[in-house]
Design a protein around this motif. Structure first.
Motif, PDB file in Angstrom:
ATOM      1  N   LEU A  26       0.764  -0.818  -0.373  1.00 56.16           N
ATOM      2  CA  LEU A  26       0.143  -0.163   0.154  1.00 56.16           C
ATOM      3  C   LEU A  26       0.972   1.257  -0.144  1.00 56.16           C
ATOM      4  CD1 LEU A  26      -2.796   1.128  -0.285  1.00 56.16           C
ATOM      5  CD2 LEU A  26      -2.650   0.676   2.502  1.00 56.16           C
ATOM      6  N   TYR A  27       1.603   1.276   0.536  1.00 51.88           N
ATOM      7  CA  TYR A  27       2.675   2.842   0.797  1.00 51.88           C
ATOM      8  C   TYR A  27       3.243   2.568  -0.409  1.00 51.88           C
ATOM      9  CZ  TYR A  27       2.456   2.373   6.245  1.00 51.88           C
ATOM     10  OH  TYR A  27       2.161   2.098   7.018  1.00 51.88           O
ATOM     11  N   ARG A  28       3.844   1.849  -1.162  1.00 50.88           N
ATOM     12  CA  ARG A  28       4.363   1.645  -2.471  1.00 50.88           C
ATOM     13  C   ARG A  28       2.888   2.579  -3.375  1.00 50.88           C
ATOM     14  NH1 ARG A  28       6.084  -3.393  -1.510  1.00 50.88           N
ATOM     15  NH2 ARG A  28       4.722  -4.415  -2.674  1.00 50.88           N
ATOM     16  N   VAL A  29       2.163   2.097  -3.754  1.00 49.45           N
ATOM     17  CA  VAL A  29       1.204   2.486  -3.808  1.00 49.45           C
ATOM     18  C   VAL A  29       1.360   4.298  -4.007  1.00 49.45           C
ATOM     19  CG1 VAL A  29      -1.547   2.857  -5.002  1.00 49.45           C
ATOM     20  CG2 VAL A  29       0.030   0.704  -3.896  1.00 49.45           C
ATOM     21  N   LEU A  30       0.739   3.680  -2.670  1.00 49.74           N
ATOM     22  CA  LEU A  30       0.525   6.155  -1.830  1.00 49.74           C
ATOM     23  C   LEU A  30       1.785   6.622  -2.549  1.00 49.74           C
ATOM     24  CD1 LEU A  30      -1.009   4.873   1.329  1.00 49.74           C
ATOM     25  CD2 LEU A  30      -2.262   5.939  -0.828  1.00 49.74           C
ATOM     26  N   ILE A  31       2.705   6.313  -2.082  1.00 46.63           N
ATOM     27  CA  ILE A  31       4.190   7.064  -2.488  1.00 46.63           C
ATOM     28  C   ILE A  31       4.573   7.115  -4.242  1.00 46.63           C
ATOM     29  CG2 ILE A  31       5.381   6.820  -0.279  1.00 46.63           C
ATOM     30  CD1 ILE A  31       7.367   4.649  -0.894  1.00 46.63           C
ATOM     31  N   ALA A  32       4.281   6.377  -4.300  1.00 47.96           N
ATOM     32  CA  ALA A  32       4.312   6.629  -6.046  1.00 47.96           C
ATOM     33  C   ALA A  32       4.813   8.272  -6.749  1.00 47.96           C
ATOM     34  CB  ALA A  32       3.541   5.629  -7.351  1.00 47.96           C
ATOM     35  N   ASP A  33       5.983   7.532  -7.043  1.00 42.03           N
ATOM     36  CA  ASP A  33       6.225   9.316  -7.918  1.00 42.03           C
ATOM     37  C   ASP A  33       5.829  10.679  -6.948  1.00 42.03           C
ATOM     38  OD1 ASP A  33       6.877   8.011 -10.384  1.00 42.03           O
ATOM     39  OD2 ASP A  33       4.586   7.948 -11.031  1.00 42.03           O
ATOM     40  N   THR A  34       6.135  10.429  -5.260  1.00 43.32           N
ATOM     41  CA  THR A  34       6.500  10.870  -4.648  1.00 43.32           C
ATOM     42  C   THR A  34       7.836  11.510  -4.138  1.00 43.32           C
ATOM     43  OG1 THR A  34       4.106  10.272  -3.627  1.00 43.32           O
ATOM     44  CG2 THR A  34       5.611  11.749  -2.069  1.00 43.32           C
ATOM     45  N   GLU A  35       8.177  12.289  -4.569  1.00 39.66           N
ATOM     46  CA  GLU A  35       9.517  13.059  -3.868  1.00 39.66           C
ATOM     47  C   GLU A  35       9.927  13.080  -2.148  1.00 39.66           C
ATOM     48  OE1 GLU A  35      13.731  14.076  -5.752  1.00 39.66           O
ATOM     49  OE2 GLU A  35      11.909  13.228  -5.939  1.00 39.66           O
TER      50      GLU A  35
END
Length: 158
Positions: A26-35
């Protein structure tokens, strides 16, 4: 099916959601492309967004990390411009962590992604099923958050 059976099924499903592997996905989905945010710093940023301005100790206690770990992750988020440290209003020895404007926008984007995860997961549900689940899930979360409903606070049955 009995309430005990239902409780056991809910507990098992909830346990699956809380597994580190489930959270990591879930974290991977939420932080995708998040600097500036990764799977380790996400709980600190998310926790601060939910709690509001807090000391590192307060935040650590609420998100379940050690204070030193929370401090280290907060420093990384500060370096990324997502949070700032401000003097504590009543304790000159302490600082308060606050989200920056960029942090607020970042959390907003991650919350939109989270909403979309749930929308996608419930895509084949009827409107009634979705509304019923939402209402009942809200009740469950409220019941779990209320210390008066915790099993240890209830009188035991004779």
């Amino acid at each position: 099916m009995s309430r005990r059976d239902d409780g056991a099924r809910v507990a098992a499903a909830f346990g699956d959601l809380l597994l580190r592997s489930s959270r990591a996905h879930l974290y991977r989905v939420l932080i995708a492309d998040t600097e500036g945010v990764d799977g380790t710093t996400y709980p600190v940023l998310s926790g601060l967004a939910r709690l509001g301005p807090a000391t590192t100790s307060e935040l650590a206690a609420r998100i379940g990390l050690e204070r030193t770990v929370t401090t280290r992750y907060a420093t990384r988020l500060e370096q990324a411009g997502l949070l700032a440290r401000q003097p504590h209003p009543t304790d000159a020895r302490a600082t308060t962590l606050v989200l920056t404007e960029l942090g607020e926008r970042t959390v907003g984007a991650m919350r939109e992604r989270l909403r979309d995860v749930f929308v996608d997961a419930m895509a084949d549900w009827t409107a009634e099923e979705s509304a019923t689940f939402t209402r009942l899930f809200d009740r469950l979360v409220t019941g779990l958050a209320d210390p008066q409903t915790a099993p240890s606070s209830r009188p035991s049955s004779p």
